[in-house]
Design an enzyme around this catalytic site. Structure first.
Site, PDB file in Angstrom:
ATOM      1  N   LYS A  14      -4.867  -9.474  12.151  1.00  0.00           N
ATOM      2  CA  LYS A  14      -4.709  -8.021  12.140  1.00  0.00           C
ATOM      3  C   LYS A  14      -3.755  -7.631  13.262  1.00  0.00           C
ATOM      4  CE  LYS A  14      -8.127  -5.186  11.411  1.00  0.00           C
ATOM      5  NZ  LYS A  14      -9.353  -4.357  11.613  1.00  0.00           N
ATOM      6  N   LEU A  29      -0.992  -8.919   3.907  1.00  0.00           N
ATOM      7  CA  LEU A  29      -2.051  -8.716   2.921  1.00  0.00           C
ATOM      8  C   LEU A  29      -2.272  -7.247   2.625  1.00  0.00           C
ATOM      9  CD1 LEU A  29      -4.658 -11.309   4.223  1.00  0.00           C
ATOM     10  CD2 LEU A  29      -3.184 -11.533   2.224  1.00  0.00           C
ATOM     11  N   GLY A  30      -1.940  -6.380   3.564  1.00  0.00           N
ATOM     12  CA  GLY A  30      -2.125  -4.947   3.381  1.00  0.00           C
ATOM     13  C   GLY A  30      -1.888  -4.242   4.697  1.00  0.00           C
ATOM     14  N   ASP A  59     -17.936   3.028   9.719  1.00  0.00           N
ATOM     15  CA  ASP A  59     -16.891   3.222   8.709  1.00  0.00           C
ATOM     16  C   ASP A  59     -17.148   2.308   7.510  1.00  0.00           C
ATOM     17  OD1 ASP A  59     -14.678   4.499   7.664  1.00  0.00           O
ATOM     18  OD2 ASP A  59     -13.227   3.140   8.576  1.00  0.00           O
ATOM     19  N   GLY A  98      -2.451  -0.257   6.918  1.00  0.00           N
ATOM     20  CA  GLY A  98      -3.150   1.015   6.999  1.00  0.00           C
ATOM     21  C   GLY A  98      -2.871   1.668   8.323  1.00  0.00           C
ATOM     22  N   GLY A  99      -3.769   2.570   8.734  1.00  0.00           N
ATOM     23  CA  GLY A  99      -3.540   3.345   9.938  1.00  0.00           C
ATOM     24  C   GLY A  99      -3.516   2.517  11.215  1.00  0.00           C
ATOM     25  N   MET A 100      -4.223   1.371  11.227  1.00  0.00           N
ATOM     26  CA  MET A 100      -4.274   0.549  12.440  1.00  0.00           C
ATOM     27  C   MET A 100      -3.185  -0.498  12.475  1.00  0.00           C
ATOM     28  SD  MET A 100      -8.153  -0.310  13.659  1.00  0.00           S
ATOM     29  CE  MET A 100      -7.502  -1.303  15.011  1.00  0.00           C
TER      30      MET A 100
END
Length: 553
Positions: A44, A21-22, A149, A24-26
């Site tokens: 995740k 789905l996407g 955040d 990033g940094g994690m």
């Protein structure tokens, strides 16, 4: 990762990966299917996105694992319609290779980041969004959880338009140990609260600043503090002026109350909810019902005492709910401190942000849409600096006690400013204020509650009426005040024209005048001007309109 007999990729022997789905940094977030319960979920994958990152930061994998456990525990405490639901966490066996996976509710809608790529939202939708996210934050704060955040990429939108707060991966839990080393800022630079940059943690008010900035971007279509680099953005967050909202309607005054750099002066969660609901009512829309917040085991987090001010300054001296920085005098010290960080850690590490899981991969963007950042407010004819066609200035201030007619045109004229001062005087009995900020449509000031008093109230002048907004903190004994009736307001039009030339902003789309005591103890007038791209700055002048210095962004 497990492989079934059918060749499916299974996580924990149960969750089948479908598509990413996407990332990033994690790591990466996947759409997956729970084959045991026959439902779709989001997984995740908590690991560095590429081998180079892992090689450059050997301890990152362990840190990300701790963050995954922290997020799972944070979300497990919360059962709320506007907080993403966590179902499970899959961890590698002791001593085994691998990384954690967080199994979460799959929200079948895009993020707020995606929505803002098409431009700003209607104010009614922004107010609903604000109430949803605020409800989630109040529930988290009641359980001793600070998000830290809040940004558009971490707000998901369900098909019915309701918002869901996600990504508690850097949340601070009551009684937990920090995962970061000293001097490392956690969060996205554009949405981080100024007190957190200074090192103050544990404040629920910091999440509310981030929410306020998110709502500003959603309504206005532009981030007021985005700069070319993360370091420049952090400096802007610390003390650069925030342009007054122009598209936000009744939400505008709420943003001005919320986006103040003194966390003590911000409205709390309960007051902010009332302000948002009142703004929704003023807009004529039905206010969505938000579930009540039940206090959890820890109750609302208790804010720590404020940080001591930097030498020779008072970071929280001005507690008036205004957009302008009360402490531009601190700027050289703050910049020097940030540059010292840069020199100590190298240019690449000047501002070190933990990976934030942003599905757009833009740490410096903070999850805001590039399209949104470039869409500036439309200039209004009433905002032509220093000129108000058809307005005949009055020769003098109206006599005390005389009726005050609502002004015509912009308030940034000598006659209309004097009218506002007279309105304040009729309510308070004085023209001696701590400071005053004049916008095109309203004036905000802070006035001692009585002659010689240290306590100060915030006042606003709108539509010809002066009204008390609420407490605005205290002043120290001996702090200089300004008799606004003695300011040479007739010099203001020429000062505005000179400011446009000196700042290189011939057609500003945002402007206001800040009148307060400067760092040398003398009264000052400071016009702030900016264009839709955030270019501009302010001019320091005395109260006779004589320019002393020009400060460009």
């Amino acid at each position: 990762m497990d492989n079934s007999e059918a060749g499916r990729q299974l996580i924990g022997g149960r969750f089948e990966l479908i598509a990413p789905l996407g990332s990033g940094g994690m790591g990466t977030v996947w759409r997956a299917r729970d084959i045991a319960l026959h439902r779709e979920v989001a997984l995740k994958e908590v690991r560095p996105p590429d081998p180079a990152t892992a090689a450059a930061q050997p301890a990152l994998a362990d840190q990300l694992r701790e963050r995954a456990v922290r997020e799972a525990r944070a979300l497990a405490r919360l059962a709320h319609p506007h907080v993403v639901t966590i179902h499970h966490i899959v961890e590698p066996a002791d001593g085994a290779e691998g990384h954690p996976w967080i199994v979460m509710e799959l929200v079948k809608g895009g993020s707020l980041y995606d929505r803002l790529a098409s431009g700003p939202m209607p104010v009614a939708e922004v107010l609903r969004l604000g109430l949803d996210v605020l409800s989630a934050l109040r529930a988290a704060h009641a359980e001793g959880v600070l998000h830290r955040d809040v940004k558009p990429a971490n707000v998901l939108l369900r098909p019915d338009g309701s918002a869901v707060l996600t990504d508690f991966g850097i949340a601070a839990l009551h009684g937990s140990t920090a995962l970061t080393s000293t001097g490392v800022l956690i969060g996205s630079p554009e949405y981080i609260a100024p007190e957190r940059v200074r090192g103050a943690e544990g404040l629920a008010a910091s999440d509310l600043w981030s929410l306020g900035m998110l709502l500003y971007v959603a309504a206005e279509g532009v981030h007021p503090l985005r700069r070319a680099t993360s370091l420049a953005t952090v400096v802007a967050v610390l003390d650069e002026p925030i342009p007054a909202p122009v598209r936000s309607g009744p939400l505008g005054p709420v943003l001005e109350r919320l986006l103040v750099r003194d966390p003590v002066a911000r409205p709390g969660g309960e007051e902010l909810e009332a302000l948002l609901r009142n703004a929704s009512s003023a807009l004529g829309g039905a206010t969505p019902v938000t579930p009540p917040v039940a206090l959890g085991q820890y109750g609302p987090p208790t804010p720590p005492p404020p940080l001591p001010p930097a030498p020779g300054s008072n970071p929280y001296a001005t507690t008036v709910p205004v957009a302008a920085p009360a402490a531009a005098r601190r700027r050289p010290v703050l910049i020097a401190g940030l540059l010292a960080m840069a020199l100590a850690g190298g240019v690449a590490g000047a501002v070190k942000w933990l990976p934030d899981g942003d599905t757009r991969g833009g740490d410096a963007k903070g999850g805001a849409s590039p399209a949104a950042s470039s869409a500036g407010p439309n200039p209004s004819p009433s905002r032509t600096p220093g000129r108000t066609p058809g307005l005949t200035p009055k020769a003098s201030t109206p006599p005390s006690g005389a009726p005050v007619d609502p002004p015509k045109g912009t308030l940034i004229t000598p006659a209309n400013i004097r009218t506002a001062i007279e309105a304040f005087k009729q309510q308070t009995g004085t023209t001696t204020f701590v400071n005053m900020r004049i916008y095109d449509d309203y004036v905000i000031t802070s006035i001692p509650t009585a002659p010689g008093a240290r306590t100060v109230d915030s006042w606003q002048y709108r539509n010809g009426a002066a009204k008390r907004s609420g407490p605005a903190g205290t002043v120290k004994d001996g702090d200089p005040l300004i008799d606004m009736a003695k300011v040479n307001w007739d010099a203001l039009p020429a000062l505005l024209e000179q400011s446009e030339k000196d700042l290189g902003v011939p057609n500003p789309t945002s402007r206001y005048i800040n009148v307060e005591t400067w760092q040398d103890g003398t009264p000052s007038m400071r016009p702030y001007l900016s264009d839709p791209y955030g270019q501009g700055g302010y001019v320091l002048a005395d109260t006779d309109g004589k320019v002393k210095k020009v400060y460009r962004n």
